[in-house]
Design a protein around this motif. Structure first.
Motif, PDB file in Angstrom:
ATOM      1  N   ARG A   9      21.679  22.618  23.169  1.00  0.00           N
ATOM      2  CA  ARG A   9      23.054  23.117  23.316  1.00  0.00           C
ATOM      3  C   ARG A   9      23.955  22.047  23.941  1.00  0.00           C
ATOM      4  O   ARG A   9      25.110  21.892  23.551  1.00  0.00           O
ATOM      5  CB  ARG A   9      23.095  24.386  24.180  1.00  0.00           C
ATOM      6  N   ILE A  10      23.427  21.317  24.899  1.00  0.00           N
ATOM      7  CA  ILE A  10      24.201  20.235  25.527  1.00  0.00           C
ATOM      8  C   ILE A  10      24.516  19.160  24.497  1.00  0.00           C
ATOM      9  O   ILE A  10      25.647  18.685  24.401  1.00  0.00           O
ATOM     10  CB  ILE A  10      23.448  19.649  26.737  1.00  0.00           C
ATOM     11  N   ARG A  11      23.520  18.780  23.699  1.00  0.00           N
ATOM     12  CA  ARG A  11      23.739  17.761  22.660  1.00  0.00           C
ATOM     13  C   ARG A  11      24.748  18.239  21.619  1.00  0.00           C
ATOM     14  O   ARG A  11      25.588  17.462  21.162  1.00  0.00           O
ATOM     15  CB  ARG A  11      22.425  17.386  21.991  1.00  0.00           C
ATOM     16  N   ALA A  12      24.665  19.506  21.249  1.00  0.00           N
ATOM     17  CA  ALA A  12      25.613  20.055  20.276  1.00  0.00           C
ATOM     18  C   ALA A  12      27.030  20.009  20.842  1.00  0.00           C
ATOM     19  O   ALA A  12      27.983  19.671  20.139  1.00  0.00           O
ATOM     20  CB  ALA A  12      25.233  21.486  19.905  1.00  0.00           C
ATOM     21  N   TYR A  13      27.190  20.350  22.119  1.00  0.00           N
ATOM     22  CA  TYR A  13      28.514  20.308  22.738  1.00  0.00           C
ATOM     23  C   TYR A  13      29.037  18.869  22.788  1.00  0.00           C
ATOM     24  O   TYR A  13      30.222  18.623  22.526  1.00  0.00           O
ATOM     25  CB  TYR A  13      28.476  20.911  24.141  1.00  0.00           C
ATOM     26  N   GLN A  14      28.162  17.935  23.086  1.00  0.00           N
ATOM     27  CA  GLN A  14      28.586  16.534  23.116  1.00  0.00           C
ATOM     28  C   GLN A  14      29.036  16.071  21.731  1.00  0.00           C
ATOM     29  O   GLN A  14      30.032  15.354  21.606  1.00  0.00           O
ATOM     30  CB  GLN A  14      27.450  15.646  23.633  1.00  0.00           C
ATOM     31  N   ARG A  15      28.299  16.459  20.678  1.00  0.00           N
ATOM     32  CA  ARG A  15      28.707  16.121  19.303  1.00  0.00           C
ATOM     33  C   ARG A  15      30.050  16.759  18.976  1.00  0.00           C
ATOM     34  O   ARG A  15      30.918  16.137  18.351  1.00  0.00           O
ATOM     35  CB  ARG A  15      27.656  16.581  18.296  1.00  0.00           C
ATOM     36  N   TYR A  16      30.242  18.005  19.403  1.00  0.00           N
ATOM     37  CA  TYR A  16      31.508  18.714  19.182  1.00  0.00           C
ATOM     38  C   TYR A  16      32.664  17.960  19.833  1.00  0.00           C
ATOM     39  O   TYR A  16      33.675  17.679  19.189  1.00  0.00           O
ATOM     40  CB  TYR A  16      31.411  20.137  19.734  1.00  0.00           C
ATOM     41  N   ARG A  17      32.539  17.625  21.101  1.00  0.00           N
ATOM     42  CA  ARG A  17      33.621  16.938  21.829  1.00  0.00           C
ATOM     43  C   ARG A  17      33.919  15.566  21.209  1.00  0.00           C
ATOM     44  O   ARG A  17      35.077  15.178  21.082  1.00  0.00           O
ATOM     45  CB  ARG A  17      33.259  16.761  23.315  1.00  0.00           C
ATOM     46  N   GLN A  18      32.877  14.828  20.833  1.00  0.00           N
ATOM     47  CA  GLN A  18      33.082  13.504  20.222  1.00  0.00           C
ATOM     48  C   GLN A  18      33.817  13.637  18.891  1.00  0.00           C
ATOM     49  O   GLN A  18      34.732  12.864  18.599  1.00  0.00           O
ATOM     50  CB  GLN A  18      31.739  12.792  20.026  1.00  0.00           C
ATOM     51  N   THR A  19      33.441  14.608  18.099  1.00  0.00           N
ATOM     52  CA  THR A  19      34.095  14.826  16.812  1.00  0.00           C
ATOM     53  C   THR A  19      35.558  15.199  17.006  1.00  0.00           C
ATOM     54  O   THR A  19      36.437  14.675  16.315  1.00  0.00           O
ATOM     55  CB  THR A  19      33.364  15.923  16.005  1.00  0.00           C
ATOM     56  N   VAL A  20      35.840  16.078  17.958  1.00  0.00           N
ATOM     57  CA  VAL A  20      37.227  16.464  18.248  1.00  0.00           C
ATOM     58  C   VAL A  20      38.024  15.236  18.663  1.00  0.00           C
ATOM     59  O   VAL A  20      39.130  15.000  18.163  1.00  0.00           O
ATOM     60  CB  VAL A  20      37.293  17.558  19.340  1.00  0.00           C
ATOM     61  N   ARG A  21      37.468  14.434  19.561  1.00  0.00           N
ATOM     62  CA  ARG A  21      38.182  13.228  20.020  1.00  0.00           C
ATOM     63  C   ARG A  21      38.503  12.293  18.863  1.00  0.00           C
ATOM     64  O   ARG A  21      39.626  11.785  18.748  1.00  0.00           O
ATOM     65  CB  ARG A  21      37.349  12.473  21.056  1.00  0.00           C
ATOM     66  N   GLU A  22      37.523  12.065  17.996  1.00  0.00           N
ATOM     67  CA  GLU A  22      37.730  11.142  16.876  1.00  0.00           C
ATOM     68  C   GLU A  22      38.760  11.680  15.886  1.00  0.00           C
ATOM     69  O   GLU A  22      39.612  10.926  15.407  1.00  0.00           O
ATOM     70  CB  GLU A  22      36.405  10.862  16.181  1.00  0.00           C
ATOM     71  N   LEU A  23      38.693  12.959  15.585  1.00  0.00           N
ATOM     72  CA  LEU A  23      39.658  13.520  14.637  1.00  0.00           C
ATOM     73  C   LEU A  23      41.056  13.590  15.232  1.00  0.00           C
ATOM     74  O   LEU A  23      42.047  13.398  14.526  1.00  0.00           O
ATOM     75  CB  LEU A  23      39.205  14.904  14.174  1.00  0.00           C
ATOM     76  N   GLN A  24      41.171  13.838  16.522  1.00  0.00           N
ATOM     77  CA  GLN A  24      42.494  13.896  17.158  1.00  0.00           C
ATOM     78  C   GLN A  24      43.176  12.534  17.181  1.00  0.00           C
ATOM     79  O   GLN A  24      44.400  12.457  17.249  1.00  0.00           O
ATOM     80  CB  GLN A  24      42.388  14.456  18.575  1.00  0.00           C
ATOM     81  N   ARG A  25      42.403  11.474  17.128  1.00  0.00           N
ATOM     82  CA  ARG A  25      42.982  10.119  17.112  1.00  0.00           C
ATOM     83  C   ARG A  25      43.652   9.791  15.782  1.00  0.00           C
ATOM     84  O   ARG A  25      44.476   8.882  15.716  1.00  0.00           O
ATOM     85  CB  ARG A  25      41.894   9.092  17.391  1.00  0.00           C
ATOM     86  N   LEU A  26      43.279  10.514  14.733  1.00  0.00           N
ATOM     87  CA  LEU A  26      43.854  10.242  13.418  1.00  0.00           C
ATOM     88  C   LEU A  26      45.280  10.772  13.338  1.00  0.00           C
ATOM     89  O   LEU A  26      45.619  11.780  13.945  1.00  0.00           O
ATOM     90  CB  LEU A  26      43.007  10.898  12.323  1.00  0.00           C
ATOM     91  N   SER A  27      46.090  10.105  12.542  1.00  0.00           N
ATOM     92  CA  SER A  27      47.452  10.576  12.309  1.00  0.00           C
ATOM     93  C   SER A  27      47.402  11.764  11.351  1.00  0.00           C
ATOM     94  O   SER A  27      46.393  12.015  10.690  1.00  0.00           O
ATOM     95  CB  SER A  27      48.303   9.458  11.697  1.00  0.00           C
ATOM     96  N   ASP A  28      48.508  12.487  11.264  1.00  0.00           N
ATOM     97  CA  ASP A  28      48.578  13.613  10.330  1.00  0.00           C
ATOM     98  C   ASP A  28      48.337  13.129   8.896  1.00  0.00           C
ATOM     99  O   ASP A  28      47.692  13.807   8.105  1.00  0.00           O
ATOM    100  CB  ASP A  28      49.929  14.319  10.427  1.00  0.00           C
TER     101      ASP A  28
END
Length: 51
Positions: A9-28
């Motif tokens: 569960r901890i690893r899944a949450y870490q993957r979730y947060r990393q994915t959110v961070r990477e996608l939020q860096r992209l422009s619209d």
């Protein structure tokens, strides 16, 4: 057994947060190029984290 579950569960949450961070860096425009919008980020990150 319980410890294994907690660690997964901890690893899944870490993957979730990393994915959110990477996608939020992209422009619209970049998100649109890959077929996503800002409102899709949470859903996509959750799916990826549990895959």
């Amino acid at each position: 057994m319980f410890l294994t579950w907690v660690l997964s569960r901890i690893r899944a949450y870490q993957r979730y947060r990393q994915t959110v961070r990477e996608l939020q860096r992209l422009s619209d425009r970049e998100l649109n190029d890959v077929g996503l919008s800002r409102s899709d980020i949470d859903h996509v990150a959750k799916r990826f984290a549990h895959a």
